[in-house]
Scaffold this motif. Structure first.
Motif, mmCIF file in Angstrom:
data_model
loop_
_atom_site.group_PDB
_atom_site.id
_atom_site.type_symbol
_atom_site.label_atom_id
_atom_site.label_comp_id
_atom_site.label_asym_id
_atom_site.label_seq_id
_atom_site.Cartn_x
_atom_site.Cartn_y
_atom_site.Cartn_z
ATOM 1 N N LEU A 96 0.824 -1.221 0.000
ATOM 2 C CA LEU A 96 0.000 0.000 0.000
ATOM 3 C C LEU A 96 0.858 1.271 0.000
ATOM 4 O O LEU A 96 0.547 2.247 -0.694
ATOM 5 C CB LEU A 96 -0.924 -0.032 1.229
ATOM 6 N N LEU B 204 -9.367 3.729 0.852
ATOM 7 C CA LEU B 204 -9.305 2.330 0.444
ATOM 8 C C LEU B 204 -10.746 1.879 0.183
ATOM 9 O O LEU B 204 -11.548 1.784 1.127
ATOM 10 C CB LEU B 204 -8.673 1.459 1.547
ATOM 11 N N ASP C 199 -12.993 -0.587 2.288
ATOM 12 C CA ASP C 199 -13.651 -0.147 3.514
ATOM 13 C C ASP C 199 -14.815 0.762 3.122
ATOM 14 O O ASP C 199 -14.604 1.892 2.671
ATOM 15 C CB ASP C 199 -12.677 0.634 4.412
ATOM 16 N N TYR D 161 -4.825 -5.281 11.375
ATOM 17 C CA TYR D 161 -4.924 -3.857 11.032
ATOM 18 C C TYR D 161 -3.615 -3.115 11.318
ATOM 19 O O TYR D 161 -2.720 -3.636 11.972
ATOM 20 C CB TYR D 161 -6.007 -3.191 11.899
ATOM 21 N N GLY D 162 -3.593 -1.845 10.894
ATOM 22 C CA GLY D 162 -2.653 -0.901 11.444
ATOM 23 C C GLY D 162 -3.218 -0.489 12.798
ATOM 24 O O GLY D 162 -4.431 -0.288 12.922
ATOM 25 N N GLU E 19 1.905 -1.692 11.953
ATOM 26 C CA GLU E 19 1.135 -2.434 10.952
ATOM 27 C C GLU E 19 1.073 -3.903 11.342
ATOM 28 O O GLU E 19 2.102 -4.537 11.593
ATOM 29 C CB GLU E 19 1.756 -2.265 9.569
ATOM 30 N N LYS E 20 -0.131 -4.411 11.425
ATOM 31 C CA LYS E 20 -0.387 -5.834 11.698
ATOM 32 C C LYS E 20 0.520 -6.376 12.802
ATOM 33 O O LYS E 20 1.357 -7.278 12.574
ATOM 34 C CB LYS E 20 -0.252 -6.650 10.418
ATOM 35 N N VAL F 184 -6.682 1.247 12.531
ATOM 36 C CA VAL F 184 -6.783 2.209 11.426
ATOM 37 C C VAL F 184 -7.721 1.643 10.364
ATOM 38 O O VAL F 184 -7.597 0.491 9.970
ATOM 39 C CB VAL F 184 -5.383 2.425 10.796
ATOM 40 N N ILE F 185 -8.655 2.469 9.934
ATOM 41 C CA ILE F 185 -9.590 2.107 8.864
ATOM 42 C C ILE F 185 -9.189 2.914 7.624
ATOM 43 O O ILE F 185 -8.569 3.973 7.747
ATOM 44 C CB ILE F 185 -11.042 2.401 9.342
ATOM 45 N N GLY F 186 -9.548 2.412 6.448
ATOM 46 C CA GLY F 186 -8.983 2.960 5.215
ATOM 47 C C GLY F 186 -9.373 4.357 4.758
ATOM 48 O O GLY F 186 -9.784 4.568 3.619
ATOM 49 N N TYR G 286 -7.531 8.271 5.112
ATOM 50 C CA TYR G 286 -6.363 8.990 5.618
ATOM 51 C C TYR G 286 -6.354 10.404 5.075
ATOM 52 O O TYR G 286 -6.731 10.632 3.926
ATOM 53 C CB TYR G 286 -5.071 8.333 5.120
ATOM 54 N N GLN H 273 4.939 -0.391 3.667
ATOM 55 C CA GLN H 273 3.694 -0.114 4.390
ATOM 56 C C GLN H 273 3.451 1.384 4.555
ATOM 57 O O GLN H 273 4.338 2.126 4.981
ATOM 58 C CB GLN H 273 3.735 -0.773 5.780
ATOM 59 N N THR I 215 1.488 2.566 6.778
ATOM 60 C CA THR I 215 1.502 2.758 8.233
ATOM 61 C C THR I 215 2.886 3.185 8.737
ATOM 62 O O THR I 215 3.003 4.100 9.548
ATOM 63 C CB THR I 215 1.067 1.455 8.933
ATOM 64 N N ARG J 183 -18.578 0.691 9.685
ATOM 65 C CA ARG J 183 -17.634 0.308 8.633
ATOM 66 C C ARG J 183 -17.853 -1.158 8.235
ATOM 67 O O ARG J 183 -18.040 -2.017 9.078
ATOM 68 C CB ARG J 183 -16.209 0.513 9.159
HETATM 69 C C1 G1P Z 1 -4.738 -1.831 5.108
HETATM 70 C C2 G1P Z 1 -3.725 -1.046 5.967
HETATM 71 C C3 G1P Z 1 -4.042 -1.240 7.446
HETATM 72 C C4 G1P Z 1 -5.475 -0.838 7.734
HETATM 73 C C5 G1P Z 1 -6.447 -1.616 6.811
HETATM 74 C C6 G1P Z 1 -7.863 -1.086 6.969
HETATM 75 O O1 G1P Z 1 -4.513 -3.196 5.334
HETATM 76 O O2 G1P Z 1 -2.417 -1.494 5.660
HETATM 77 O O3 G1P Z 1 -3.182 -0.446 8.218
HETATM 78 O O4 G1P Z 1 -5.778 -1.095 9.087
HETATM 79 O O5 G1P Z 1 -6.065 -1.467 5.426
HETATM 80 O O6 G1P Z 1 -8.774 -1.787 6.187
HETATM 81 P P1 G1P Z 1 -5.102 -4.350 4.386
HETATM 82 O O7 G1P Z 1 -6.495 -4.599 4.843
HETATM 83 O O8 G1P Z 1 -5.048 -3.834 2.984
HETATM 84 O O9 G1P Z 1 -4.225 -5.542 4.601
#
Ligand code: G1P
Length: 299
Positions: free
Chosen positions: A113, A133, A136, A173-174, A193-194, A206-208, A210, A232, A234, A257
């Motif tokens: 990302l 994103l 979401d 998630y982040g 991150e994760k 964190v939700i998508g 920003y 990342q 994040t 969400r």
């Molecule tokens: C991405 C981001 C993550 C965030 C998440 C939200 O992860 O890297 O930090 O919490 O979106 O949906 P992914 O879901 O693409 O792995």
């Protein structure tokens, strides 16, 4: 002083969508339909209502259906005009973008990302920008990004949408390391991150959505690999949490969400958005009630 207005948004849409195979064999996952609109339309509408004027899509091979979707369709429009289908023409309008308002660029390698966002750096320039994103999907009275823009006008810096998740889910998630909790707004003192299950600094995920300072793009210039070997976003935002950083704020948005990147989340969103539609609500809720009664009777 109020921060500079956010008018540009990046939509990372290069992912393969393998979780939705075989559907995504020939259509981009962002074109998958929630009730009667593709996922991407929800993100675009949310961005528009937050004042975004420039839309930057980071795509990959096989995503040309997305470009066609936001193009005008003269033959279709003429046919609708001829047959007097004004209402349908009106619906089509929401898919039209002003000339030059939308740009497509390719992420030539799937490096994560952070890399996808970095690919847009030249189009973003030295301005704050939003990232959405489309997986979401957020149902809210006031769209999530518009809520964030309002809060960001007070805080400046960087802002990420945030939501409490079950602690055992935090590693998907982040996650924010909370410095100061001011209610709707949280100042982060770190971001991971994760994180591993027992290493999450909180359960505020964190939700998508920003709003980022261009400094994050500079941080991404180093293209450092992070969780899962990916570059990342994040990590690049986390660098701004330190004493010399521009500040990172989590924003607990008001809304629901749906994780439309997962099958269960997509189905939940379909039910919720179906029920929220005046033209479908009665028939659909009657059906759901019936279905629930059958399920209970079978238990
Ligand atoms: C991405 C981001 C993550 C965030 C998440 C939200 O992860 O890297 O930090 O919490 O979106 O949906 P992914 O879901 O693409 O792995």
């Amino acid at each position: 002083m109020k921060p500079k207005k956010v008018t540009k948004a990046v939509f990372p849409v290069a992912g393969l969508g393998t979780r939705f195979l075989p559907a995504t064999k020939s259509i981009p996952k962002e074109i998958m339909t929630l009730v009667d609109r593709p996922l991407i339309q929800y993100a675009i509408d949310e961005a528009r209502s937050a004042g975004i004027k420039d839309f930057i899509f980071v795509t990959s091979r096989g995503k040309s259906a997305l470009e066609d979707y936001f193009d005008t369709a003269p033959e279709l429009e003429n046919a609708l005009k001829k047959s007097g289908k004004e209402q349908l023409l009106e619906i089509l309008k929401s898919t039209n973008m002003d000339s030059g308002a939308i740009a497509y660029l390719r992420q030539n390698r799937p490096l994560g990302l952070g890399h996808a966002v970095w690919c847009a750096r030249k189009l973003i320039g030295d301005e704050p920008f939003a990232v959405l994103l489309p997986d979401d999907v957020i149902a809210a009275e006031k769209p999530c990004l518009a809520q964030m823009v309002e809060a960001y006008e007070e805080t400046g810096g960087n802002m990420v949408a945030a939501m409490e998740v079950a602690p055992e889910k935090a590693s998907s998630y982040g996650v924010l390391d909370i410095g100061e909790d001011m209610g709707a707004i949280v100042r982060a003192k770190g971001m991971v991150e994760k994180p591993k299950a027992d290493e999450a600094p909180s359960n505020l995920a964190v939700i998508g959505r920003y709003i980022l300072s261009p400094k994050v793009l500079n941080n991404l210039n180093r293209l450092k690999q992070g969780a899962g070997g990916e570059i990342q976003l994040t990590d690049a935002i986390a660098e701004e949490t330190g004493p010399d950083g521009s500040g990172v704020f989590g924003f607990r948005f008001r809304g629901m969400r749906y994780d439309c990147g997962s099958k269960a989340g997509f189905l939940q969103a379909t039910v919720a958005f179906g029920l929220s539609r005046p033209d479908l609500r009665d028939e659909f809720s009657a059906y759901l009630r019936d279905m629930m009664a059958q399920l209970r009777a079978a238990e």
